[in-house]
Design a protein around this motif. Structure first.
Motif, short mmCIF file in Angstrom:
data_model
loop_
_atom_site.label_atom_id
_atom_site.label_comp_id
_atom_site.label_asym_id
_atom_site.label_seq_id
_atom_site.Cartn_x
_atom_site.Cartn_y
_atom_site.Cartn_z
N TYR A 67 0.80 -1.06 -0.07
CA TYR A 67 -0.02 -0.10 0.03
C TYR A 67 0.91 1.33 0.04
O TYR A 67 0.72 2.10 -0.66
CB TYR A 67 -1.08 0.03 1.28
CG TYR A 67 -2.04 1.07 1.14
CD1 TYR A 67 -2.57 1.61 0.21
CD2 TYR A 67 -1.90 2.01 2.31
CE1 TYR A 67 -3.60 2.61 0.31
CE2 TYR A 67 -2.70 3.02 2.38
CZ TYR A 67 -3.59 3.47 1.60
OH TYR A 67 -4.53 4.34 1.51
N GLU A 68 1.88 1.34 0.68
CA GLU A 68 2.90 2.39 0.75
C GLU A 68 3.49 2.67 -0.43
O GLU A 68 3.85 3.66 -1.01
CB GLU A 68 3.92 2.17 1.78
CG GLU A 68 3.55 2.17 3.20
CD GLU A 68 2.73 3.35 3.70
OE1 GLU A 68 3.30 4.45 3.50
OE2 GLU A 68 1.87 3.19 4.33
N LEU A 69 3.82 1.24 -1.28
CA LEU A 69 4.26 1.51 -2.59
C LEU A 69 3.48 2.04 -3.58
O LEU A 69 3.91 2.80 -4.56
CB LEU A 69 4.79 -0.06 -3.10
CG LEU A 69 5.58 -0.04 -4.49
CD1 LEU A 69 6.67 0.64 -4.48
CD2 LEU A 69 5.76 -1.64 -4.79
N VAL A 70 2.14 1.64 -3.38
CA VAL A 70 0.99 2.14 -4.40
C VAL A 70 0.85 3.58 -4.18
O VAL A 70 0.83 4.46 -5.32
CB VAL A 70 -0.31 1.57 -4.16
CG1 VAL A 70 -1.41 2.43 -4.39
CG2 VAL A 70 -0.25 0.13 -4.65
N LYS A 71 0.96 4.12 -2.92
CA LYS A 71 0.86 5.70 -2.68
C LYS A 71 2.08 6.35 -3.19
O LYS A 71 1.94 7.20 -3.89
CB LYS A 71 0.97 6.00 -1.23
CG LYS A 71 -0.41 5.38 -0.33
CD LYS A 71 -0.73 5.84 0.83
CE LYS A 71 0.39 5.08 1.91
NZ LYS A 71 -0.08 5.59 3.29
N TYR A 72 3.39 5.94 -3.02
CA TYR A 72 4.61 6.48 -3.78
C TYR A 72 4.31 6.33 -5.17
O TYR A 72 4.65 7.56 -5.97
CB TYR A 72 5.60 5.54 -3.22
CG TYR A 72 6.89 6.16 -4.02
CD1 TYR A 72 7.67 6.98 -3.03
CD2 TYR A 72 7.59 6.10 -5.24
CE1 TYR A 72 8.99 7.63 -3.49
CE2 TYR A 72 8.61 6.65 -5.62
CZ TYR A 72 9.38 7.23 -4.67
OH TYR A 72 10.34 8.06 -5.37
N PHE A 73 3.98 5.50 -5.92
CA PHE A 73 3.83 5.23 -7.30
C PHE A 73 2.66 6.23 -7.82
O PHE A 73 3.14 7.07 -8.52
CB PHE A 73 3.02 3.72 -7.47
CG PHE A 73 2.77 3.41 -8.96
CD1 PHE A 73 3.89 2.82 -9.65
CD2 PHE A 73 1.69 3.81 -9.50
CE1 PHE A 73 3.49 2.63 -11.16
CE2 PHE A 73 1.45 3.31 -10.92
CZ PHE A 73 2.42 2.87 -11.61
N CYS A 74 1.70 6.52 -7.03
CA CYS A 74 0.60 7.58 -7.46
C CYS A 74 1.24 8.86 -7.05
O CYS A 74 0.90 9.69 -8.12
CB CYS A 74 -0.49 7.22 -6.55
SG CYS A 74 -1.41 5.84 -7.10
N GLU A 75 1.66 9.06 -6.01
CA GLU A 75 2.29 10.64 -5.44
C GLU A 75 3.71 11.13 -6.63
O GLU A 75 3.43 12.44 -6.97
CB GLU A 75 2.99 10.59 -4.63
CG GLU A 75 1.77 10.31 -3.43
CD GLU A 75 2.47 10.30 -1.81
OE1 GLU A 75 3.78 10.23 -1.73
OE2 GLU A 75 1.50 9.99 -0.98
N HIS A 76 4.09 10.03 -7.29
CA HIS A 76 5.20 10.47 -8.10
C HIS A 76 4.70 10.12 -9.68
O HIS A 76 5.83 10.21 -10.39
CB HIS A 76 6.46 9.64 -7.83
CG HIS A 76 6.99 10.01 -6.38
ND1 HIS A 76 6.53 9.72 -5.21
CD2 HIS A 76 7.81 11.02 -6.18
CE1 HIS A 76 7.34 10.03 -4.12
NE2 HIS A 76 8.03 11.36 -4.84
N GLY A 77 3.63 9.88 -9.59
CA GLY A 77 3.22 9.61 -11.28
C GLY A 77 3.77 8.60 -12.16
O GLY A 77 4.24 8.81 -12.96
N LEU A 78 4.34 7.49 -11.28
CA LEU A 78 4.92 6.56 -12.12
C LEU A 78 4.21 5.72 -13.20
O LEU A 78 3.05 5.95 -13.08
CB LEU A 78 5.79 5.62 -10.88
CG LEU A 78 6.73 6.22 -10.19
CD1 LEU A 78 7.34 5.30 -8.91
CD2 LEU A 78 7.79 6.73 -10.80
N ARG A 79 4.75 4.79 -13.80
CA ARG A 79 3.99 4.20 -14.89
C ARG A 79 4.13 2.77 -14.89
O ARG A 79 5.35 2.17 -14.78
CB ARG A 79 4.25 4.83 -16.22
CG ARG A 79 3.81 4.18 -17.56
CD ARG A 79 2.88 4.83 -18.03
NE ARG A 79 2.44 3.93 -19.22
CZ ARG A 79 1.01 3.84 -19.37
NH1 ARG A 79 0.08 4.56 -18.88
NH2 ARG A 79 0.65 3.03 -20.29
N ALA A 80 3.21 1.96 -15.20
CA ALA A 80 3.12 0.61 -15.56
C ALA A 80 2.02 0.45 -16.46
O ALA A 80 1.07 0.91 -16.49
CB ALA A 80 3.03 -0.45 -14.48
#
Length: 128
Positions: A67-80
């Motif tokens: 969940y922390e990883l998902v939040k980081y992913f979203c906050e930093h606009g990462l992509r998959a």
């Protein structure tokens, strides 16, 4: 004089984030939050598949989880291109899934990312 355009082809990888399970064929493994962030920041990701619980430290304190990883992913606009949730934790799965969908609706992550609340691979654990 002929000018040739340089063609840059970025190959995508598939990323499997899990502290215990066996890594499926065709995936790069990240065993913890920090490894996952490093790989996400430095690679083009085709498939990202996530566990929620990513272990504990020596004192028994929970390490940063999926969940922390998902939040980081979203906050930093990462992509998959595609995200799957292979966790067995039903509350963690729901939190990760709903957070990804909300971030997509709000424009924090790309709207064309395919998000699935189930696994793409069979969860296996050999204990090695």
């Amino acid at each position: 004089m002929e000018v040739k355009a340089a063609v840059s082809r970025v190959e995508s990888i598939n990323l499997f984030v899990d502290d215990l399970r066996d890594c499926p064929d065709g995936f790069t493994l990240a065993r913890n939050f920090e490894q996952a962030i490093e790989i996400l920041k430095n690679n083009s990701i085709h498939i990202l598949t996530l566990d929620h619980d990513l272990g504990e430290d020596e004192q028994g304190k929970e390490l940063p989880n999926g969940y922390e990883l998902v939040k980081y992913f979203c906050e930093h606009g990462l992509r998959a291109n595609k995200i799957y949730l292979h966790t067995d934790n039903p509350v963690g799965r729901k939190n990760m899934y709903e957070t990804l969908l909300a971030a997509q609706r709000r424009g924090f992550i790309d709207s064309d990312i395919e998000i699935y609340h189930y696994p793409i691979t069979k969860n296996t654990y050999s204990g090695t």
